[in-house]
Design an enzyme around this catalytic site. Structure first.
Site, PDB file in Angstrom:
ATOM      1  N   LYS A  10     -18.550  16.539  17.374  1.00 21.50           N
ATOM      2  CA  LYS A  10     -20.004  16.456  17.205  1.00 21.50           C
ATOM      3  C   LYS A  10     -20.472  17.690  16.433  1.00 21.50           C
ATOM      4  O   LYS A  10     -20.162  18.825  16.823  1.00 21.50           O
ATOM      5  CB  LYS A  10     -20.708  16.407  18.570  1.00 21.50           C
ATOM      6  CG  LYS A  10     -22.184  16.078  18.478  1.00 21.50           C
ATOM      7  CD  LYS A  10     -22.405  14.622  18.089  1.00 21.50           C
ATOM      8  CE  LYS A  10     -22.543  13.719  19.294  1.00 21.50           C
ATOM      9  NZ  LYS A  10     -22.795  12.311  18.905  1.00 21.50           N
ATOM     10  N   THR A  57     -17.613  11.852  20.999  1.00 25.28           N
ATOM     11  CA  THR A  57     -18.371  12.990  20.461  1.00 25.28           C
ATOM     12  C   THR A  57     -19.581  13.277  21.345  1.00 25.28           C
ATOM     13  O   THR A  57     -19.986  14.434  21.488  1.00 25.28           O
ATOM     14  CB  THR A  57     -18.817  12.718  19.006  1.00 25.28           C
ATOM     15  OG1 THR A  57     -19.729  11.616  18.986  1.00 25.28           O
ATOM     16  CG2 THR A  57     -17.613  12.451  18.116  1.00 25.28           C
ATOM     17  N   ASP A  58     -20.115  12.224  21.974  1.00 22.52           N
ATOM     18  CA  ASP A  58     -21.245  12.465  22.893  1.00 22.52           C
ATOM     19  C   ASP A  58     -20.781  13.282  24.090  1.00 22.52           C
ATOM     20  O   ASP A  58     -21.489  14.177  24.565  1.00 22.52           O
ATOM     21  CB  ASP A  58     -21.845  11.139  23.376  1.00 22.52           C
ATOM     22  CG  ASP A  58     -23.109  11.391  24.191  1.00 22.52           C
ATOM     23  OD1 ASP A  58     -23.021  11.412  25.441  1.00 22.52           O
ATOM     24  OD2 ASP A  58     -24.162  11.650  23.569  1.00 22.52           O
ATOM     25  N   PHE A 159     -23.836  48.001 -14.743  1.00 22.76           N
ATOM     26  CA  PHE A 159     -22.683  47.163 -15.079  1.00 22.76           C
ATOM     27  C   PHE A 159     -22.356  47.422 -16.536  1.00 22.76           C
ATOM     28  O   PHE A 159     -23.067  46.960 -17.437  1.00 22.76           O
ATOM     29  CB  PHE A 159     -22.964  45.675 -14.823  1.00 22.76           C
ATOM     30  CG  PHE A 159     -21.728  44.824 -14.975  1.00 22.76           C
ATOM     31  CD1 PHE A 159     -21.644  43.836 -15.945  1.00 22.76           C
ATOM     32  CD2 PHE A 159     -20.635  45.042 -14.143  1.00 22.76           C
ATOM     33  CE1 PHE A 159     -20.494  43.062 -16.081  1.00 22.76           C
ATOM     34  CE2 PHE A 159     -19.482  44.269 -14.268  1.00 22.76           C
ATOM     35  CZ  PHE A 159     -19.413  43.285 -15.238  1.00 22.76           C
ATOM     36  N   ARG A 176     -30.085  48.268 -13.352  1.00 23.83           N
ATOM     37  CA  ARG A 176     -30.445  46.844 -13.250  1.00 23.83           C
ATOM     38  C   ARG A 176     -30.869  46.506 -11.832  1.00 23.83           C
ATOM     39  O   ARG A 176     -30.559  47.229 -10.883  1.00 23.83           O
ATOM     40  CB  ARG A 176     -29.273  45.968 -13.671  1.00 23.83           C
ATOM     41  CG  ARG A 176     -28.103  46.005 -12.711  1.00 23.83           C
ATOM     42  CD  ARG A 176     -27.022  44.973 -13.067  1.00 23.83           C
ATOM     43  NE  ARG A 176     -25.916  45.039 -12.107  1.00 23.83           N
ATOM     44  CZ  ARG A 176     -24.865  44.234 -12.139  1.00 23.83           C
ATOM     45  NH1 ARG A 176     -24.738  43.303 -13.081  1.00 23.83           N
ATOM     46  NH2 ARG A 176     -23.889  44.344 -11.235  1.00 23.83           N
ATOM     47  N   VAL A 227     -20.602  44.547  -8.471  1.00 28.32           N
ATOM     48  CA  VAL A 227     -20.595  43.885  -7.160  1.00 28.32           C
ATOM     49  C   VAL A 227     -19.198  44.040  -6.564  1.00 28.32           C
ATOM     50  O   VAL A 227     -19.033  44.311  -5.370  1.00 28.32           O
ATOM     51  CB  VAL A 227     -20.981  42.401  -7.293  1.00 28.32           C
ATOM     52  CG1 VAL A 227     -20.819  41.675  -5.969  1.00 28.32           C
ATOM     53  CG2 VAL A 227     -22.412  42.267  -7.811  1.00 28.32           C
ATOM     54  N   GLN A 228     -18.195  43.907  -7.429  1.00 25.75           N
ATOM     55  CA  GLN A 228     -16.809  44.000  -6.978  1.00 25.75           C
ATOM     56  C   GLN A 228     -16.540  45.293  -6.201  1.00 25.75           C
ATOM     57  O   GLN A 228     -15.999  45.270  -5.095  1.00 25.75           O
ATOM     58  CB  GLN A 228     -15.838  43.912  -8.177  1.00 25.75           C
ATOM     59  CG  GLN A 228     -15.693  42.534  -8.795  1.00 25.75           C
ATOM     60  CD  GLN A 228     -16.707  42.245  -9.869  1.00 25.75           C
ATOM     61  OE1 GLN A 228     -17.800  42.834  -9.900  1.00 25.75           O
ATOM     62  NE2 GLN A 228     -16.389  41.315 -10.754  1.00 25.75           N
ATOM     63  N   ASN A 254     -24.307  36.706  -7.423  1.00 23.81           N
ATOM     64  CA  ASN A 254     -25.102  37.699  -8.147  1.00 23.81           C
ATOM     65  C   ASN A 254     -26.343  36.960  -8.634  1.00 23.81           C
ATOM     66  O   ASN A 254     -26.267  36.138  -9.535  1.00 23.81           O
ATOM     67  CB  ASN A 254     -24.290  38.262  -9.324  1.00 23.81           C
ATOM     68  CG  ASN A 254     -24.909  39.522  -9.893  1.00 23.81           C
ATOM     69  OD1 ASN A 254     -26.051  39.853  -9.546  1.00 23.81           O
ATOM     70  ND2 ASN A 254     -24.191  40.205 -10.747  1.00 23.81           N
ATOM     71  N   HIS A 256     -29.407  36.694 -10.554  1.00 23.78           N
ATOM     72  CA  HIS A 256     -29.879  37.454 -11.706  1.00 23.78           C
ATOM     73  C   HIS A 256     -31.402  37.452 -11.863  1.00 23.78           C
ATOM     74  O   HIS A 256     -32.071  36.471 -11.528  1.00 23.78           O
ATOM     75  CB  HIS A 256     -29.250  36.868 -12.980  1.00 23.78           C
ATOM     76  CG  HIS A 256     -27.747  36.816 -12.927  1.00 23.78           C
ATOM     77  ND1 HIS A 256     -26.956  37.941 -12.829  1.00 23.78           N
ATOM     78  CD2 HIS A 256     -26.898  35.754 -12.939  1.00 23.78           C
ATOM     79  CE1 HIS A 256     -25.684  37.564 -12.798  1.00 23.78           C
ATOM     80  NE2 HIS A 256     -25.607  36.262 -12.849  1.00 23.78           N
TER      81      HIS A 256
HETATM   82  O1  LIG Z   1     -21.393  43.168 -10.863  1.00 23.11           O
HETATM   83  C1  LIG Z   1     -21.111  42.347 -11.740  1.00 23.11           C
HETATM   84  N1  LIG Z   1     -19.850  41.843 -11.799  1.00 23.11           N
HETATM   85  C2  LIG Z   1     -19.452  40.949 -12.733  1.00 23.11           C
HETATM   86  O2  LIG Z   1     -18.285  40.533 -12.747  1.00 23.11           O
HETATM   87  C3  LIG Z   1     -20.438  40.533 -13.676  1.00 23.11           C
HETATM   88  N2  LIG Z   1     -20.415  39.679 -14.754  1.00 23.11           N
HETATM   89  N3  LIG Z   1     -21.637  39.677 -15.298  1.00 23.11           N
HETATM   90  N4  LIG Z   1     -22.458  40.505 -14.602  1.00 23.11           N
HETATM   91  C4  LIG Z   1     -21.724  41.048 -13.589  1.00 23.11           C
HETATM   92  N5  LIG Z   1     -22.062  41.946 -12.622  1.00 23.11           N
END
Ligand SMILES: O=c1[nH]c(=O)c2nn[nH]c2[nH]1
Length: 295
Positions: A10, A57-58, A159, A176, A227-228, A254, A256
């Site tokens: 459920k 499931t009940d 970036f 940014r 971000v990575q 991400n 934008h």
């Molecule tokens: O932080 C980011 N990682 C990415 O891989 C990426 N690609 N475009 N903008 C980005 N910004």
């Protein structure tokens, strides 16, 4: 043909539980959505229309309500383990139970400067999630996580230095907007039994609080080069903060915000260092994922 996968139960079982402190009168609430899926000797119910092995499931839904009444529903890791253990120990032909719990936010209101004894607000779509698998003879695997935690920073993100070739249009930036909706999770070491889970119950809330604080503070404080790199640093800190975890993972869109060139209108400057008005983009979005484990 043959049955290669079978799991049923459920989904979207919604429950709310209130705790009333008789001494202080303070009430606390928990609201969650539960999914239970069972595996076992159930093939005949698919292949031969034999319903005898089916725990309806009940029945699974009623079980969730009954066990919620009879047991603590917090931390969700404990309640998920109680549910999973119940299903595999109550039915000899059920050998695995997959329990997913999504806990919704009811944050206690502050009224006239004080925590209110019985009033709460939904401060965001963010949820705390748990997925537990109780497998007969193998113990309980638990993944905890946070979903839907939407954050934005107006600067403190760059970036640049990325691959450039004839397909690359994206300009480098040293300043940014960065916005993402956090989906993160941490995998616990395998628990041998429900008793093993019970023996570390306080660590589940501690880990969730640490993961949430590390995520928010790293996001805010880091001058993020990507971000990575920022998500890797979050994982590294959570592993250090929660020794019983074996892996931490993030999946971050991400989201934008594009500059709008207004120079066509009387030379109005709104790009680069003059950018103030942006166009938030619902799609497409970047999507950055990682899992970090102990060496
Ligand atoms: O932080 C980011 N990682 C990415 O891989 C990426 N690609 N475009 N903008 C980005 N910004």
């Amino acid at each position: 043909s043959e049955l290669s996968y079978a799991r049923y139960g459920k989904d979207n079982v919604r429950l709310y539980k209130v705790h009333k402190d008789q001494e202080t009168g303070v009430q606390s609430v928990t609201e969650m959505t539960v999914c239970s899926l069972l595996e076992g000797d159930i093939d005949e119910s698919y292949t031969a229309a034999d319903n005898s092995p089916i725990v309806a499931t009940d029945t699974q839904k009623q079980t969730v309500y009954i066990l919620a009444k009879q047991n603590p529903v917090t931390p969700p890791e404990l309640f998920a383990s109680i549910l999973g253990n119940h299903f595999i120990s109550s039915y000899k032909h059920i050998h695995a139970a997959h329990i997913k719990i999504t806990v919704h936010r009811w944050t206690r209101m502050t009224v006239e400067g004080k925590p209110h004894p019985h009033s709460f607000m939904r401060d965001g779509a963010e949820t705390r999630v748990v997925e537990a698998v109780a497998r007969e003879g193998e113990g309980i695997s638990i993944r905890s996580g946070i979903n839907g935690l939407l954050v934005l920073k107006s600067t403190g993100s760059a970036f640049y230095g990325f691959q450039r070739d004839e397909y690359t249009k994206l300009p480098e930036t040293w300043d940014r907007i960065l916005s993402t909706e956090v989906e993160c999770g941490w995998h616990w070491k395998k628990f041998a039994s429900l008793e093993d889970v019970r023996s570390v119950v306080p660590k589940f809330d501690t880990a969730w609080e640490a993961a949430r604080t590390i995520t928010l503070e790293t996001f805010a404080k880091e001058n993020s080069p990507s971000v990575q790199n920022t998500m890797y640093k979050m994982c590294d800190q959570i592993l250090a903060a929660a020794p019983l975890t074996e892996a931490v993972e993030y999946s971050l869109p991400n989201k934008h915000y594009f500059e709008i060139d207004l120079s066509w209108h009387k030379g109005l400057k709104n790009t680069g260092k003059d950018a103030e008005v942006f166009a938030p983009q619902s799609d497409p979005n970047g999507l950055i994922q990682c899992t970090v484990t102990r060496k």
